[in-house]
Design a protein around this motif. Structure first.
Motif, PDB file in Angstrom:
ATOM      1  N   ARG A 180     -22.623   9.786  19.978  1.00  0.00           N
ATOM      2  CA  ARG A 180     -22.050   8.656  19.263  1.00  0.00           C
ATOM      3  C   ARG A 180     -20.621   8.372  19.722  1.00  0.00           C
ATOM      4  NH1 ARG A 180     -25.822   5.512  16.956  1.00  0.00           N
ATOM      5  NH2 ARG A 180     -27.440   6.789  15.978  1.00  0.00           N
ATOM      6  N   ARG A 181     -20.225   7.122  19.649  1.00  0.00           N
ATOM      7  CA  ARG A 181     -18.838   6.749  19.897  1.00  0.00           C
ATOM      8  C   ARG A 181     -18.049   6.757  18.593  1.00  0.00           C
ATOM      9  NH1 ARG A 181     -17.709   1.618  23.929  1.00  0.00           N
ATOM     10  NH2 ARG A 181     -17.409   2.846  25.846  1.00  0.00           N
ATOM     11  N   VAL A 182     -16.735   6.942  18.725  1.00  0.00           N
ATOM     12  CA  VAL A 182     -15.827   6.828  17.586  1.00  0.00           C
ATOM     13  C   VAL A 182     -15.364   5.378  17.494  1.00  0.00           C
ATOM     14  CG1 VAL A 182     -13.618   7.568  16.619  1.00  0.00           C
ATOM     15  CG2 VAL A 182     -15.065   9.213  17.844  1.00  0.00           C
ATOM     16  N   THR A 183     -15.431   4.817  16.288  1.00  0.00           N
ATOM     17  CA  THR A 183     -15.041   3.414  16.108  1.00  0.00           C
ATOM     18  C   THR A 183     -13.707   3.244  15.400  1.00  0.00           C
ATOM     19  OG1 THR A 183     -16.260   3.272  14.018  1.00  0.00           O
ATOM     20  CG2 THR A 183     -17.443   2.673  16.044  1.00  0.00           C
ATOM     21  N   ALA A 184     -13.301   4.241  14.574  1.00  0.00           N
ATOM     22  CA  ALA A 184     -12.035   4.133  13.838  1.00  0.00           C
ATOM     23  C   ALA A 184     -11.552   5.529  13.475  1.00  0.00           C
ATOM     24  CB  ALA A 184     -12.207   3.295  12.571  1.00  0.00           C
ATOM     25  N   VAL A 185     -10.230   5.655  13.302  1.00  0.00           N
ATOM     26  CA  VAL A 185      -9.651   6.959  12.963  1.00  0.00           C
ATOM     27  C   VAL A 185      -8.546   6.795  11.928  1.00  0.00           C
ATOM     28  CG1 VAL A 185     -10.098   7.817  15.301  1.00  0.00           C
ATOM     29  CG2 VAL A 185      -7.829   6.944  14.747  1.00  0.00           C
ATOM     30  N   GLN A 186      -8.350   7.852  11.139  1.00  0.00           N
ATOM     31  CA  GLN A 186      -7.133   7.998  10.344  1.00  0.00           C
ATOM     32  C   GLN A 186      -6.635   9.416  10.590  1.00  0.00           C
ATOM     33  OE1 GLN A 186      -9.511   8.920   6.137  1.00  0.00           O
ATOM     34  NE2 GLN A 186      -8.043   7.257   6.211  1.00  0.00           N
ATOM     35  N   ALA A 187      -5.318   9.628  10.557  1.00  0.00           N
ATOM     36  CA  ALA A 187      -4.795  10.923  10.995  1.00  0.00           C
ATOM     37  C   ALA A 187      -3.441  11.222  10.375  1.00  0.00           C
ATOM     38  CB  ALA A 187      -4.676  10.948  12.518  1.00  0.00           C
ATOM     39  N   GLY A 198       9.679  19.008  19.962  1.00  0.00           N
ATOM     40  CA  GLY A 198       9.127  17.762  20.477  1.00  0.00           C
ATOM     41  C   GLY A 198       7.789  17.338  19.925  1.00  0.00           C
ATOM     42  N   GLN A 199       7.002  18.290  19.395  1.00  0.00           N
ATOM     43  CA  GLN A 199       5.651  17.941  18.981  1.00  0.00           C
ATOM     44  C   GLN A 199       5.304  18.576  17.642  1.00  0.00           C
ATOM     45  OE1 GLN A 199       3.830  15.768  20.498  1.00  0.00           O
ATOM     46  NE2 GLN A 199       5.024  15.572  22.388  1.00  0.00           N
ATOM     47  N   ALA A 200       4.339  17.977  16.955  1.00  0.00           N
ATOM     48  CA  ALA A 200       3.820  18.574  15.726  1.00  0.00           C
ATOM     49  C   ALA A 200       3.046  19.836  16.060  1.00  0.00           C
ATOM     50  CB  ALA A 200       2.911  17.590  15.007  1.00  0.00           C
ATOM     51  N   VAL A 201       3.061  20.788  15.129  1.00  0.00           N
ATOM     52  CA  VAL A 201       2.297  22.022  15.314  1.00  0.00           C
ATOM     53  C   VAL A 201       0.801  21.757  15.151  1.00  0.00           C
ATOM     54  CG1 VAL A 201       1.836  24.326  14.372  1.00  0.00           C
ATOM     55  CG2 VAL A 201       4.193  23.520  14.633  1.00  0.00           C
ATOM     56  N   ALA A 202       0.422  20.859  14.263  1.00  0.00           N
ATOM     57  CA  ALA A 202      -0.992  20.613  13.993  1.00  0.00           C
ATOM     58  C   ALA A 202      -1.244  19.144  13.678  1.00  0.00           C
ATOM     59  CB  ALA A 202      -1.475  21.477  12.830  1.00  0.00           C
ATOM     60  N   VAL A 203      -2.441  18.700  14.047  1.00  0.00           N
ATOM     61  CA  VAL A 203      -2.904  17.341  13.777  1.00  0.00           C
ATOM     62  C   VAL A 203      -4.303  17.432  13.169  1.00  0.00           C
ATOM     63  CG1 VAL A 203      -3.810  15.262  14.907  1.00  0.00           C
ATOM     64  CG2 VAL A 203      -1.557  16.140  15.532  1.00  0.00           C
ATOM     65  N   THR A 204      -4.559  16.634  12.147  1.00  0.00           N
ATOM     66  CA  THR A 204      -5.922  16.468  11.647  1.00  0.00           C
ATOM     67  C   THR A 204      -6.270  14.987  11.665  1.00  0.00           C
ATOM     68  OG1 THR A 204      -5.255  16.296   9.328  1.00  0.00           O
ATOM     69  CG2 THR A 204      -5.788  18.502  10.164  1.00  0.00           C
ATOM     70  N   ALA A 205      -7.547  14.699  11.924  1.00  0.00           N
ATOM     71  CA  ALA A 205      -7.976  13.305  11.991  1.00  0.00           C
ATOM     72  C   ALA A 205      -9.389  13.179  11.442  1.00  0.00           C
ATOM     73  CB  ALA A 205      -7.932  12.805  13.437  1.00  0.00           C
ATOM     74  N   ASN A 206      -9.652  12.061  10.807  1.00  0.00           N
ATOM     75  CA  ASN A 206     -11.010  11.698  10.398  1.00  0.00           C
ATOM     76  C   ASN A 206     -11.529  10.643  11.372  1.00  0.00           C
ATOM     77  OD1 ASN A 206     -11.113  13.351   8.054  1.00  0.00           O
ATOM     78  ND2 ASN A 206      -9.819  11.863   7.004  1.00  0.00           N
ATOM     79  N   LEU A 207     -12.688  10.894  11.945  1.00  0.00           N
ATOM     80  CA  LEU A 207     -13.264  10.014  12.954  1.00  0.00           C
ATOM     81  C   LEU A 207     -14.508   9.331  12.394  1.00  0.00           C
ATOM     82  CD1 LEU A 207     -13.209  12.502  15.995  1.00  0.00           C
ATOM     83  CD2 LEU A 207     -11.306  11.164  15.063  1.00  0.00           C
ATOM     84  N   ARG A 208     -14.540   8.004  12.430  1.00  0.00           N
ATOM     85  CA  ARG A 208     -15.721   7.257  12.013  1.00  0.00           C
ATOM     86  C   ARG A 208     -16.607   7.035  13.248  1.00  0.00           C
ATOM     87  NH1 ARG A 208     -18.215   6.211   7.498  1.00  0.00           N
ATOM     88  NH2 ARG A 208     -16.356   5.360   6.474  1.00  0.00           N
ATOM     89  N   LEU A 209     -17.866   7.450  13.168  1.00  0.00           N
ATOM     90  CA  LEU A 209     -18.800   7.265  14.268  1.00  0.00           C
ATOM     91  C   LEU A 209     -19.482   5.909  14.184  1.00  0.00           C
ATOM     92  CD1 LEU A 209     -20.497  10.797  14.318  1.00  0.00           C
ATOM     93  CD2 LEU A 209     -18.447  10.018  15.558  1.00  0.00           C
ATOM     94  N   ASP A 210     -20.083   5.487  15.302  1.00  0.00           N
ATOM     95  CA  ASP A 210     -20.673   4.150  15.340  1.00  0.00           C
ATOM     96  C   ASP A 210     -21.978   4.046  14.552  1.00  0.00           C
ATOM     97  OD1 ASP A 210     -22.380   5.522  17.057  1.00  0.00           O
ATOM     98  OD2 ASP A 210     -21.830   4.393  18.840  1.00  0.00           O
ATOM     99  N   ASN A 211     -22.485   5.176  14.033  1.00  0.00           N
ATOM    100  CA  ASN A 211     -23.653   5.116  13.149  1.00  0.00           C
ATOM    101  C   ASN A 211     -23.255   5.221  11.679  1.00  0.00           C
ATOM    102  OD1 ASN A 211     -22.870   7.807  13.059  1.00  0.00           O
ATOM    103  ND2 ASN A 211     -24.975   8.577  12.945  1.00  0.00           N
ATOM    104  N   GLY A 212     -21.932   5.246  11.407  1.00  0.00           N
ATOM    105  CA  GLY A 212     -21.436   5.370  10.048  1.00  0.00           C
ATOM    106  C   GLY A 212     -21.079   6.778   9.640  1.00  0.00           C
ATOM    107  N   GLY A 213     -21.414   7.786  10.471  1.00  0.00           N
ATOM    108  CA  GLY A 213     -21.077   9.168  10.163  1.00  0.00           C
ATOM    109  C   GLY A 213     -19.581   9.430  10.293  1.00  0.00           C
TER     110      GLY A 213
END
Length: 327
Positions: A180-187, A198-213
């Motif tokens: 599946r492809r990713v269509t949208a993200v929030q992070a 220079g950088q964050a220690v950790a990143v979390t993201a929610n990925l919306r797949l093209d089937n709605g998952g």
């Protein structure tokens, strides 16, 4: 004999060197790194730049193992010289550059392969095949995680985000496994920074797949250096007819001496010969150059992962849900 070179002689570049020396029908003929011009350390001619190596006429193919943020111009030079290219992940840290590299690769007539090593790791390949066959059905939700040690962040020195350095592995892996492809993200990212600030220690993201998952992604380089394994990586996918999961700690082995450790035996040299996922990746690249197999991963797929990583880092800055734009 296929004549190969390695450009960039850091930790990963030196692994490429060792593997090429062990591949049948392959001859390591040149290396390049601005730190080692004219060095006799590697047993082959050593050049101070990509252009100098290409000008020597000593190579038919190269691995480009320089830092993520400087891949672009060297990649173009390699293709313009008519040399096959294995490009370490990510192909770029810029979506525009990644798209230009796709065009250059597709018009070159050369073998150009992104180095996404998880595609050559048996657990991930098996997971991909299980989903592709319909064994667990359509993916509904899940998570991927890749945590590394603080010393890795120290080595990177703020050149690139943890999204691109670590998260890119799992962006490609989860979309490939899930099909599946990713269509949208929030992070979001931590306010805690790496030692260079220079950088964050950790990143979390929610990925919306093209089937709605939906998939949750975690990428971090804050583990203490005495953590019992170099990487803590996991994947879980829940689908409408089943589930699958991968945990790299589940190697069936642990060791306790002065410290507790979870060795990863699949990555160890065996009787003086390299093996493991990176070995399989380079072997597949060589076989693709020779026309023995189709290209296992394309530059289009490498660029798509960059688009997702770019959207994640943008979502961190904006605090909004960001659509992922593909070309």
């Amino acid at each position: 004999m296929l004549r190969v070179g390695v450009i960039g002689l850091g930790a990963i570049g030196r692994e490429h060197l060792d593997i090429y020396r062990n591949l049948p029908g392959v001859q390591l003929t040149a290396v390049a790194d601005a730190r080692f011009p004219g060095s006799d350390e590697f047993g082959v001619p050593s050049f101070g730049s990509t252009d100098a190596l290409l000008g020597s006429g000593l190579v038919d193919a190269v691995s480009l193992c320089t830092p993520d943020d400087i891949h672009y111009q060297d990649s173009l030079s390699i293709l313009e010289a008519g040399v096959h290219l294995l490009l370490e992940k990510p192909v770029s840290t810029s979506a525009e550059e990644a798209e230009n590299l796709v065009k250059a690769a597709e018009s070159s007539g050369l073998t150009v392969m992104p180095g996404h090593t998880l595609r050559f790791e048996p657990k991930y390949l098996t997971a991909h095949r299980l989903v592709e066959s319909g064994h667990i059905g359509d993916v509904v939700h899940g998570y991927v995680r890749r945590n590394n040690k603080t010393s890795v962040a120290d080595r990177v020195k703020g050149r690139t985000s943890v999204t691109f350095f670590l998260g890119i592995h799992d962006i490609d892996a989860v979309t490939w496994v899930a099909g599946r492809r990713v269509t949208a993200v929030q992070a979001m990212e931590t306010t805690q920074r790496t030692s260079d600030g220079g950088q964050a220690v950790a990143v979390t993201a929610n990925l919306r797949l093209d089937n709605g998952g939906i998939i949750q992604l975690e990428a971090a380089w804050g583990l203490p250096d005495d953590f019992p394994t170099d990487i803590d990586a996991r994947l879980r996918l829940v689908a409408d007819r089943g589930e699958l999961s991968i945990d790299i700690h589940e190697q069936g082995m642990r060791a306790f001496g002065d410290t507790l450790g979870y060795p990863v035996p699949v990555a160890a040299s065996m009787y003086g010969k390299t093996q493991g996922a990176l070995h399989e990746e380079l072997d597949a690249f060589v076989r693709a150059v020779r026309g023995e197999i189709p290209l296992p991963i394309t530059m289009r797929e490498g660029a798509d992962a960059v688009h997702v990583a770019t959207a994640i880092d943008k979502a961190i800055r904006t605090g909004s849900v960001e659509e992922v734009t593909y070309r």
